[in-house]
Design a protein around this motif. Structure first.
Motif, PDB file in Angstrom:
ATOM      1  N   ASN A 176       0.823  -1.206   0.000  1.00 51.18           N
ATOM      2  CA  ASN A 176       0.000   0.000   0.000  1.00 51.18           C
ATOM      3  C   ASN A 176       0.863   1.265   0.000  1.00 51.18           C
ATOM      4  OD1 ASN A 176      -2.352   1.474   0.013  1.00 51.18           O
ATOM      5  ND2 ASN A 176      -3.157   0.587   1.885  1.00 51.18           N
ATOM      6  N   VAL A 177       1.937   1.238   0.773  1.00 45.58           N
ATOM      7  CA  VAL A 177       2.846   2.384   0.823  1.00 45.58           C
ATOM      8  C   VAL A 177       3.427   2.664  -0.564  1.00 45.58           C
ATOM      9  CG1 VAL A 177       5.127   3.099   1.620  1.00 45.58           C
ATOM     10  CG2 VAL A 177       3.438   2.266   3.264  1.00 45.58           C
ATOM     11  N   VAL A 178       3.922   1.619  -1.216  1.00 47.68           N
ATOM     12  CA  VAL A 178       4.534   1.802  -2.534  1.00 47.68           C
ATOM     13  C   VAL A 178       3.485   2.159  -3.579  1.00 47.68           C
ATOM     14  CG1 VAL A 178       5.833   0.642  -4.360  1.00 47.68           C
ATOM     15  CG2 VAL A 178       6.449   0.274  -1.969  1.00 47.68           C
ATOM     16  N   ASN A 179       2.319   1.534  -3.487  1.00 48.86           N
ATOM     17  CA  ASN A 179       1.254   1.856  -4.430  1.00 48.86           C
ATOM     18  C   ASN A 179       0.851   3.323  -4.332  1.00 48.86           C
ATOM     19  OD1 ASN A 179      -1.085   0.828  -6.262  1.00 48.86           O
ATOM     20  ND2 ASN A 179      -2.135   1.895  -4.624  1.00 48.86           N
ATOM     21  N   HIS A 180       0.688   3.818  -3.105  1.00 52.66           N
ATOM     22  CA  HIS A 180       0.311   5.217  -2.924  1.00 52.66           C
ATOM     23  C   HIS A 180       1.435   6.160  -3.329  1.00 52.66           C
ATOM     24  CE1 HIS A 180      -3.276   3.873  -0.892  1.00 52.66           C
ATOM     25  NE2 HIS A 180      -3.663   5.114  -0.700  1.00 52.66           N
ATOM     26  N   TRP A 181       2.657   5.756  -3.083  1.00 52.12           N
ATOM     27  CA  TRP A 181       3.793   6.566  -3.535  1.00 52.12           C
ATOM     28  C   TRP A 181       3.679   6.826  -5.035  1.00 52.12           C
ATOM     29  CZ3 TRP A 181       8.422   8.641  -1.475  1.00 52.12           C
ATOM     30  CH2 TRP A 181       9.394   8.988  -2.429  1.00 52.12           C
ATOM     31  N   TYR A 183       0.964   6.220  -7.012  1.00 53.68           N
ATOM     32  CA  TYR A 183      -0.344   6.744  -7.397  1.00 53.68           C
ATOM     33  C   TYR A 183      -0.415   8.256  -7.224  1.00 53.68           C
ATOM     34  CZ  TYR A 183      -5.435   7.223  -7.535  1.00 53.68           C
ATOM     35  OH  TYR A 183      -6.716   7.609  -7.863  1.00 53.68           O
ATOM     36  N   PHE A 184       0.043   8.755  -6.087  1.00 49.43           N
ATOM     37  CA  PHE A 184      -0.024  10.190  -5.843  1.00 49.43           C
ATOM     38  C   PHE A 184       0.915  10.964  -6.754  1.00 49.43           C
ATOM     39  CE2 PHE A 184      -2.456   9.005  -2.229  1.00 49.43           C
ATOM     40  CZ  PHE A 184      -3.141  10.130  -1.807  1.00 49.43           C
ATOM     41  N   ASN A 188      -0.685  13.776  -9.139  1.00 48.16           N
ATOM     42  CA  ASN A 188      -0.325  15.184  -8.961  1.00 48.16           C
ATOM     43  C   ASN A 188       0.685  15.715  -9.972  1.00 48.16           C
ATOM     44  OD1 ASN A 188      -1.605  16.140  -6.234  1.00 48.16           O
ATOM     45  ND2 ASN A 188      -0.834  14.086  -5.813  1.00 48.16           N
ATOM     46  N   TRP A 189       1.495  14.834 -10.548  1.00 51.77           N
ATOM     47  CA  TRP A 189       2.592  15.306 -11.378  1.00 51.77           C
ATOM     48  C   TRP A 189       2.505  14.927 -12.848  1.00 51.77           C
ATOM     49  CZ3 TRP A 189       6.015  18.913 -10.036  1.00 51.77           C
ATOM     50  CH2 TRP A 189       6.172  19.190  -8.669  1.00 51.77           C
ATOM     51  N   THR A 279      -1.721  -1.257 -15.724  1.00 47.70           N
ATOM     52  CA  THR A 279      -1.382  -2.500 -15.031  1.00 47.70           C
ATOM     53  C   THR A 279      -1.340  -2.322 -13.513  1.00 47.70           C
ATOM     54  OG1 THR A 279       0.956  -1.982 -15.489  1.00 47.70           O
ATOM     55  CG2 THR A 279      -0.124  -3.564 -16.933  1.00 47.70           C
ATOM     56  N   THR A 280      -1.093  -1.116 -13.045  1.00 48.71           N
ATOM     57  CA  THR A 280      -1.161  -0.868 -11.605  1.00 48.71           C
ATOM     58  C   THR A 280      -2.550  -1.190 -11.069  1.00 48.71           C
ATOM     59  OG1 THR A 280       0.529   0.869 -11.723  1.00 48.71           O
ATOM     60  CG2 THR A 280      -0.895   0.875  -9.799  1.00 48.71           C
ATOM     61  N   SER A 281      -3.566  -1.002 -11.906  1.00 45.60           N
ATOM     62  CA  SER A 281      -4.943  -1.249 -11.472  1.00 45.60           C
ATOM     63  C   SER A 281      -5.200  -2.712 -11.135  1.00 45.60           C
ATOM     64  CB  SER A 281      -5.929  -0.796 -12.549  1.00 45.60           C
ATOM     65  OG  SER A 281      -5.802  -1.577 -13.724  1.00 45.60           O
TER      66      SER A 281
END
Length: 360
Positions: A176-181, A183-184, A188-189, A279-281
């Motif tokens: 989850n930590v890496v996924n959110h890293w 994803y955000f 945002n960028w 693919t992240t999905s």
């Protein structure tokens, strides 16, 4: 902003306070969604239900990317706040109308036939939904808990400390930590990347950013269908969760390495970003669905706990990107680091993940 507010120096504090309130309200949405799926959807259909729900989640990004530049350019920045804020009213009304209350179970499914989400519901005089399954009938009570015909099983509680005492929880936390890293950073960028690195204007950047999110929304539903199909064919839940999450990180890692190449063409950049997000999905049927696997009666609490770690990672990642890009003038270091994190998290996941129930 009105002149008195500006003169008093209250603009930034008011904006931050409003953003905190928005986050406070939005923060309950995903844990609640996971809790509802865990309680009202049978195990063989959970991935599909979560995939469909997350398709709606990602579709919000699509609408934002599509509408925000148009509203901003034609009606000014205030229109963004007014329109998106007012949309919350009818959405809340719809939620209150259709979501099962503690005393009204609206959904149950036939676990043995596996006919899909919402099938096999039969109303009874007590307002509970029943279906035949395995050794006997199962009743979905108004509180969403499943009880066999042999009698009701009392609710149990589990503390955060107990959740964090198991390796299976930490597997989800790490992923989850890496996924959110990632994803955000995408969220945002991505328009800034298309603008700064590829030279597109605001409108073009937003429209190009639309394609990866479109693929991600579709990929979320596909991931759920694929995962449930594999489970129905006899593949173990653990193998399905491990396999899909590994692909969800390995392919984006390769795509990010391609994005880090100097002088990449716009067409290849858009293609690589689309593949990465698409693919992240698959992770919706990986680590997200796994929360319901290991803690079916505590999926909401599990999601809230793991998502807290993830959100902090997203905040740090989004901020760090700004400093790195400002210092280097390039996104290459960001892509390299994120790809490395994806690979490391995939290794941890395969070592620690399980599809079996860990918490009663």
């Amino acid at each position: 902003t009105s002149p008195p507010v500006v003169a008093a120096g209250l603009t930034v504090p008011f904006v931050l306070a409003a953003r905190c309130l928005v986050g406070l309200g939005e923060g309950v949405a995903l844990p609640t969604m996971n809790h509802l799926v865990a309680r009202f959807v049978p195990r063989e259909s959970k991935a599909r239900a979560l995939g469909l729900a997350f398709s709606g989640f990602h579709s919000g990004n699509l609408l934002g990317l599509l509408l925000s530049p148009l509203l901003l350019l034609n009606f000014g920045w205030r229109s963004l706040f007014l329109i998106f804020g007012l949309l919350g009213g009818p959405l809340l009304a719809m939620w209150m109308a259709v979501v099962p209350s503690p005393n009204d179970a609206r959904a149950a499914a036939d676990a043995s036939a596996g006919q899909g989400v919402g099938s096999g519901i039969a109303a009874s005089g007590s307002g509970a939904a029943r279906f035949a399954g395995g050794a006997g009938s199962v009743t979905f009570r108004g509180d969403g808990a499943a009880a066999t015909s042999k009698g009701s099983e009392p609710e149990s509680t589990v503390s955060v400390r107990q959740l964090l005492s198991k390796a299976a929880t930490w597997a989800i936390v790490v992923v989850n930590v890496v996924n959110h890293w990632g994803y955000f950073i995408y969220l945002n960028w991505m328009p800034s990347y298309f603008s700064m690195a590829l030279g597109y204007d605001l409108r073009s950047s937003s429209l190009l950013s639309f394609l990866p999110w479109l693929v991600m929304a579709a990929g979320s539903s596909f991931a759920g269908v694929l995962a449930d199909a594999l489970v129905s064919r006899g593949v173990s839940v653990t193998a399905v969760r491990k396999g899909l999450q590994t692909v969800a990180f390995a392919v984006p890692a390769a795509a990010l390495m391609l994005l880090a190449e100097p002088n990449i063409t716009p067409a290849r950049a858009v293609a690589a970003m689309t593949v990465a997000l698409g693919t992240t999905s698959l992770g919706q049927a990986g680590f997200v669905a796994n929360m319901s696997d290991i803690a079916p009666r505590h999926a909401g609490k599990m999601f809230g706990l793991c998502n807290t770690f993830g959100v902090f990672a997203g905040i740090v990642g989004t901020t760090a990107v700004g400093f790195v890009v400002e210092a280097t003038g390039s996104f290459s270091s960001v892509f390299h680091l994120t790809a490395t994190l994806y690979v490391a998290a995939a290794v941890v996941w395969n070592l620690m993940c399980t599809g079996e129930k860990v918490f009663d």
